[in-house]
Write a protein that holds these residues in place. Sequence first.
Motif, PDB file in Angstrom:
ATOM      1  N   SER A 127      10.018  -1.890  -6.555  1.00 42.06           N
ATOM      2  CA  SER A 127       8.782  -2.051  -7.330  1.00 42.06           C
ATOM      3  C   SER A 127       7.733  -1.016  -6.933  1.00 42.06           C
ATOM      4  O   SER A 127       6.566  -1.145  -7.284  1.00 42.06           O
ATOM      5  N   GLY A 128       8.143   0.015  -6.173  1.00 45.00           N
ATOM      6  CA  GLY A 128       7.179   1.019  -5.710  1.00 45.00           C
ATOM      7  C   GLY A 128       6.538   0.641  -4.388  1.00 45.00           C
ATOM      8  O   GLY A 128       5.703   1.372  -3.860  1.00 45.00           O
ATOM      9  N   HIS A 129       6.904  -0.525  -3.841  1.00 47.63           N
ATOM     10  CA  HIS A 129       6.373  -0.953  -2.533  1.00 47.63           C
ATOM     11  C   HIS A 129       7.468  -0.875  -1.469  1.00 47.63           C
ATOM     12  O   HIS A 129       7.533  -1.697  -0.562  1.00 47.63           O
ATOM     13  N   ASP A 130       8.326   0.119  -1.615  1.00 39.52           N
ATOM     14  CA  ASP A 130       9.479   0.242  -0.726  1.00 39.52           C
ATOM     15  C   ASP A 130       9.071   0.825   0.635  1.00 39.52           C
ATOM     16  O   ASP A 130       7.924   1.225   0.836  1.00 39.52           O
ATOM     17  N   TRP A 131      10.045   0.886   1.535  1.00 45.77           N
ATOM     18  CA  TRP A 131       9.785   1.393   2.883  1.00 45.77           C
ATOM     19  C   TRP A 131       9.151   2.778   2.872  1.00 45.77           C
ATOM     20  O   TRP A 131       8.263   3.077   3.663  1.00 45.77           O
ATOM     21  N   TRP A 132       9.551   3.649   1.946  1.00 51.94           N
ATOM     22  CA  TRP A 132       9.013   5.014   1.949  1.00 51.94           C
ATOM     23  C   TRP A 132       7.546   5.045   1.553  1.00 51.94           C
ATOM     24  O   TRP A 132       6.809   5.927   1.966  1.00 51.94           O
ATOM     25  N   GLY A 191       2.391   8.710  -7.645  1.00 53.42           N
ATOM     26  CA  GLY A 191       1.714   7.587  -8.309  1.00 53.42           C
ATOM     27  C   GLY A 191       2.325   7.299  -9.678  1.00 53.42           C
ATOM     28  O   GLY A 191       2.518   6.129 -10.043  1.00 53.42           O
ATOM     29  N   ILE A 192       2.634   8.359 -10.426  1.00 51.41           N
ATOM     30  CA  ILE A 192       3.256   8.183 -11.747  1.00 51.41           C
ATOM     31  C   ILE A 192       4.626   7.510 -11.575  1.00 51.41           C
ATOM     32  O   ILE A 192       4.946   6.533 -12.256  1.00 51.41           O
ATOM     33  N   ALA A 193       5.406   8.025 -10.629  1.00 50.40           N
ATOM     34  CA  ALA A 193       6.741   7.454 -10.392  1.00 50.40           C
ATOM     35  C   ALA A 193       6.632   5.980 -10.002  1.00 50.40           C
ATOM     36  O   ALA A 193       7.368   5.128 -10.509  1.00 50.40           O
ATOM     37  N   ARG A 194       5.684   5.678  -9.119  1.00 51.02           N
ATOM     38  CA  ARG A 194       5.540   4.278  -8.664  1.00 51.02           C
ATOM     39  C   ARG A 194       5.093   3.370  -9.794  1.00 51.02           C
ATOM     40  O   ARG A 194       5.536   2.223  -9.894  1.00 51.02           O
ATOM     41  N   ALA A 195       4.194   3.858 -10.647  1.00 52.62           N
ATOM     42  CA  ALA A 195       3.694   3.008 -11.741  1.00 52.62           C
ATOM     43  C   ALA A 195       4.843   2.613 -12.676  1.00 52.62           C
ATOM     44  O   ALA A 195       4.980   1.440 -13.036  1.00 52.62           O
ATOM     45  N   PHE A 196       5.696   3.588 -13.025  1.00 55.31           N
ATOM     46  CA  PHE A 196       6.793   3.252 -13.934  1.00 55.31           C
ATOM     47  C   PHE A 196       7.863   2.418 -13.236  1.00 55.31           C
ATOM     48  O   PHE A 196       8.489   1.560 -13.855  1.00 55.31           O
ATOM     49  N   ALA A 197       8.048   2.632 -11.953  1.00 56.59           N
ATOM     50  CA  ALA A 197       8.979   1.785 -11.198  1.00 56.59           C
ATOM     51  C   ALA A 197       8.461   0.344 -11.171  1.00 56.59           C
ATOM     52  O   ALA A 197       9.204  -0.611 -11.412  1.00 56.59           O
ATOM     53  N   TYR A 198       7.158   0.198 -10.918  1.00 55.44           N
ATOM     54  CA  TYR A 198       6.571  -1.146 -10.872  1.00 55.44           C
ATOM     55  C   TYR A 198       6.692  -1.829 -12.235  1.00 55.44           C
ATOM     56  O   TYR A 198       7.106  -2.982 -12.339  1.00 55.44           O
ATOM     57  N   GLY A 199       6.343  -1.073 -13.297  1.00 57.10           N
ATOM     58  CA  GLY A 199       6.429  -1.631 -14.651  1.00 57.10           C
ATOM     59  C   GLY A 199       7.839  -2.092 -14.977  1.00 57.10           C
ATOM     60  O   GLY A 199       8.050  -3.192 -15.488  1.00 57.10           O
ATOM     61  N   GLY A 200       8.827  -1.259 -14.632  1.00 52.64           N
ATOM     62  CA  GLY A 200      10.225  -1.627 -14.889  1.00 52.64           C
ATOM     63  C   GLY A 200      10.620  -2.869 -14.111  1.00 52.64           C
ATOM     64  O   GLY A 200      11.313  -3.749 -14.622  1.00 52.64           O
ATOM     65  N   SER A 201      10.141  -2.970 -12.879  1.00 58.54           N
ATOM     66  CA  SER A 201      10.545  -4.107 -12.033  1.00 58.54           C
ATOM     67  C   SER A 201       9.968  -5.430 -12.524  1.00 58.54           C
ATOM     68  O   SER A 201      10.493  -6.489 -12.225  1.00 58.54           O
ATOM     69  N   THR A 202       8.864  -5.365 -13.309  1.00 55.46           N
ATOM     70  CA  THR A 202       8.267  -6.617 -13.811  1.00 55.46           C
ATOM     71  C   THR A 202       8.572  -6.842 -15.302  1.00 55.46           C
ATOM     72  O   THR A 202       8.054  -7.785 -15.896  1.00 55.46           O
ATOM     73  N   GLN A 206       7.669  -4.925 -17.788  1.00 52.25           N
ATOM     74  CA  GLN A 206       6.496  -4.541 -18.578  1.00 52.25           C
ATOM     75  C   GLN A 206       6.848  -3.343 -19.477  1.00 52.25           C
ATOM     76  O   GLN A 206       7.556  -2.448 -19.040  1.00 52.25           O
ATOM     77  N   PRO A 207       6.350  -3.315 -20.738  1.00 52.12           N
ATOM     78  CA  PRO A 207       6.661  -2.174 -21.592  1.00 52.12           C
ATOM     79  C   PRO A 207       6.059  -0.871 -21.037  1.00 52.12           C
ATOM     80  O   PRO A 207       5.020  -0.891 -20.376  1.00 52.12           O
ATOM     81  N   THR A 217       0.637  -2.733 -20.269  1.00 52.84           N
ATOM     82  CA  THR A 217       1.713  -1.745 -20.350  1.00 52.84           C
ATOM     83  C   THR A 217       1.461  -0.754 -19.221  1.00 52.84           C
ATOM     84  O   THR A 217       0.333  -0.647 -18.716  1.00 52.84           O
ATOM     85  N   THR A 218       2.488   0.005 -18.871  1.00 51.95           N
ATOM     86  CA  THR A 218       2.287   0.941 -17.760  1.00 51.95           C
ATOM     87  C   THR A 218       1.296   2.034 -18.153  1.00 51.95           C
ATOM     88  O   THR A 218       0.452   2.433 -17.348  1.00 51.95           O
ATOM     89  N   VAL A 219       1.341   2.487 -19.411  1.00 53.07           N
ATOM     90  CA  VAL A 219       0.364   3.504 -19.827  1.00 53.07           C
ATOM     91  C   VAL A 219      -1.058   2.932 -19.757  1.00 53.07           C
ATOM     92  O   VAL A 219      -1.983   3.602 -19.279  1.00 53.07           O
ATOM     93  N   ASN A 220      -1.245   1.683 -20.166  1.00 51.81           N
ATOM     94  CA  ASN A 220      -2.589   1.097 -20.041  1.00 51.81           C
ATOM     95  C   ASN A 220      -3.020   0.948 -18.584  1.00 51.81           C
ATOM     96  O   ASN A 220      -4.212   1.033 -18.273  1.00 51.81           O
ATOM     97  N   HIS A 221      -2.060   0.736 -17.695  1.00 53.01           N
ATOM     98  CA  HIS A 221      -2.398   0.600 -16.265  1.00 53.01           C
ATOM     99  C   HIS A 221      -3.099   1.861 -15.722  1.00 53.01           C
ATOM    100  O   HIS A 221      -3.941   1.762 -14.827  1.00 53.01           O
ATOM    101  N   PHE A 222      -2.776   3.007 -16.292  1.00 48.98           N
ATOM    102  CA  PHE A 222      -3.468   4.236 -15.859  1.00 48.98           C
ATOM    103  C   PHE A 222      -4.974   4.106 -16.123  1.00 48.98           C
ATOM    104  O   PHE A 222      -5.796   4.507 -15.300  1.00 48.98           O
TER     105      PHE A 222
END
Length: 218
Positions: free
Chosen positions: A23-28, A134-145, A147-148, A171-176
């Motif tokens: 979800s973008g909250h991984d160890w890295w 940040g872009i990569a994490r946002a779309f990863a988070y959206g996919g994990s929940t 969200q469109p 939506t992930t675009v709105n999250h920006f």
Amino acid sequence: MDRRRIIEKADEFVRGVLERDSSGHDWWHIHRVRETSLWLEKMEGPADRFVIELAALLHDIDDWKITGSDLLDGPQQARKWMVSSGLDVEHVEAICRIISEVSFQGAAVRTPVSSIEGKIVQDADRLDALGAIGIARAFAYGGSTGQPIHDPSTEPVEHRSFSQYRQSRTTTVNHFHEKLFLLQDRFNTETARLIARQRTEYMKEFICRFHSEWTRNA
Ligand code: ADP
Ligand code: NI
């Protein structure tokens, strides 16, 4: 346990819990926040590097986006781990306070941080929500929940409270617009603010291009 050993044990503990997160909250993410925090301390300190490193390592263990808990009772897993590791009460309280204070809670909700160590960890955590990562994490988070990615019929919302932010379906675009573009004005340190501005420009370019491609003009 001496301080170095506590950091090593915290590293092992957090790695074990978040290694498989997608979800973008991984160890890295934790690794980058820790490294950025320690670098920010060099630029903006002096501050307590032990508190910074431990808080960075433990900052997402109790995150509501991962656990579903709402932090009303404080960061319980982090507290439990620190107490069982024999950390003194003053450090446990300082680190729990930082963890409770770092998170974004909605556009109109102020999230002041009460210590220099907290300001540094909050800035490092926020930098990792911006730019290419940040872009990569946002779309990863959206996919994990579930969200469109984008829906042109929905508008970004200005969240007035934490519960509204937390419960919203977006939506992930709105999250920006709802979070990521707002962060650049909410940094504590000058060093992080400068980097945040550059990363925000890059994300704005990305979203601009996204809309151009969507409407087939580019
Ligand atoms: P914070 O500490 O402010 O809660 P985190 O470091 O936990 O932030 O990371 C939140 C990450 O999750 C960010 O990269 C952010 O873009 C992403 N995220 C949170 N909510 C959403 C959402 N609704 N849609 C897309 N990404 C989200
Ligand atoms: Ni984080």
